[in-house]
Design a protein around this motif. Sequence first.
Motif, PDB file in Angstrom:
ATOM      1  N   ALA A  62       0.838  -1.142   0.101  1.00 23.71           N
ATOM      2  CA  ALA A  62      -0.007  -0.057  -0.032  1.00 23.71           C
ATOM      3  C   ALA A  62       0.744   1.169   0.175  1.00 23.71           C
ATOM      4  CB  ALA A  62      -0.932   0.031   1.228  1.00 23.71           C
TER       5      ALA A  62
ATOM      6  N   ARG B 281       1.958   1.599  -3.343  1.00 28.69           N
ATOM      7  CA  ARG B 281       0.939   2.105  -4.260  1.00 28.69           C
ATOM      8  C   ARG B 281       0.587   3.723  -4.082  1.00 28.69           C
ATOM      9  NH1 ARG B 281      -2.120   0.605  -8.173  1.00 28.69           N
ATOM     10  NH2 ARG B 281      -4.048   0.260  -7.030  1.00 28.69           N
TER      11      ARG B 281
ATOM     12  N   CYS C 165      -3.793  -4.515   0.547  1.00 28.93           N
ATOM     13  CA  CYS C 165      -3.301  -3.306   0.055  1.00 28.93           C
ATOM     14  C   CYS C 165      -4.552  -2.528  -0.264  1.00 28.93           C
ATOM     15  CB  CYS C 165      -2.464  -3.671  -1.170  1.00 28.93           C
ATOM     16  SG  CYS C 165      -2.028  -2.126  -2.030  1.00 28.93           S
ATOM     17  N   GLU C 166      -5.392  -3.013  -1.132  1.00 27.97           N
ATOM     18  CA  GLU C 166      -6.493  -2.110  -1.539  1.00 27.97           C
ATOM     19  C   GLU C 166      -7.504  -1.507  -0.454  1.00 27.97           C
ATOM     20  OE1 GLU C 166      -6.789  -1.195  -5.305  1.00 27.97           O
ATOM     21  OE2 GLU C 166      -4.755  -1.451  -4.392  1.00 27.97           O
TER      22      GLU C 166
ATOM     23  N   ARG D  40      -5.474   1.198   1.115  1.00 24.93           N
ATOM     24  CA  ARG D  40      -5.557   2.542   0.155  1.00 24.93           C
ATOM     25  C   ARG D  40      -6.865   3.144   0.144  1.00 24.93           C
ATOM     26  NH1 ARG D  40      -5.186   3.505  -5.422  1.00 24.93           N
ATOM     27  NH2 ARG D  40      -6.504   1.636  -5.911  1.00 24.93           N
TER      28      ARG D  40
ATOM     29  N   SER E 273     -10.470   1.844   7.385  1.00 24.18           N
ATOM     30  CA  SER E 273      -9.844   0.717   6.876  1.00 24.18           C
ATOM     31  C   SER E 273     -10.308  -0.615   7.595  1.00 24.18           C
ATOM     32  CB  SER E 273      -8.206   0.503   6.461  1.00 24.18           C
ATOM     33  OG  SER E 273      -7.989   1.694   5.837  1.00 24.18           O
TER      34      SER E 273
END
Length: 235
Positions: free
Chosen positions: A37, A40, A119-120, A123, A160
Amino acid sequence: MSVLIDKFDVFAGGFWLTLQICVLAAIGALILGAVVAVLRISPVPPLRAVGTAYVNTFRNLPLTVVMFFAAFGLPALGSNADFLRIPVLDSLFNRLGTDLPYFRFALIALVLYTAAFVCEALRSGVNAVPAGQAEAARSLGLTFGQNLRYVVLPQSWKASIVPLGSVIIAMIKNSALIGFFGVVGDLSATADQLTGAEGYAFIPVAIGISIGYLIMTVPLGALLDRIEKRQAVAR
């Protein structure tokens, strides 16, 4: 249904092994997912490209394919696979009694696959932080790392946590595949043993296996619902 009582120790052993690999995979996926992340959202284009390539690769591959390459590709390296051995993990596996054939490779597959979704989720939490917060931090002279550590990540964590919980629940259910790729003794392998080798009826065994997964996922789902409601009230 007598198999649930007669073979309770077998079900319990399968549950314990599955729980161990899920906990270890969740920890590994959270760590690796956080690193990806950061890549990214990095201001350095090559790092962003690496993070994007990782996510696009593993998020769009079936877990079966990842598990196949981990279970049959990594062991093919033979002695060259020693780089996968980490002293701390070796000690932990020995204490837990889980350094079984293919256990390590199944763990690697689950971590690599789940990290893309972690990760998403992270993010999405970062994107929920107002852009003005990061801009204000930069105007104060904070570096990218300091901005993440002190401003962005502490605020993004709340946004998150529910998506992360959903990812972990999905990972627990995905772990049902490991028994079909060489891991002996987990819930899936237990079902295969009881129905194939010992001749028990499939439906009672499937009920027992389902109960094992529900014990892991239902409490986590209830906790996520409670957190989501508390966050809604806080808003």
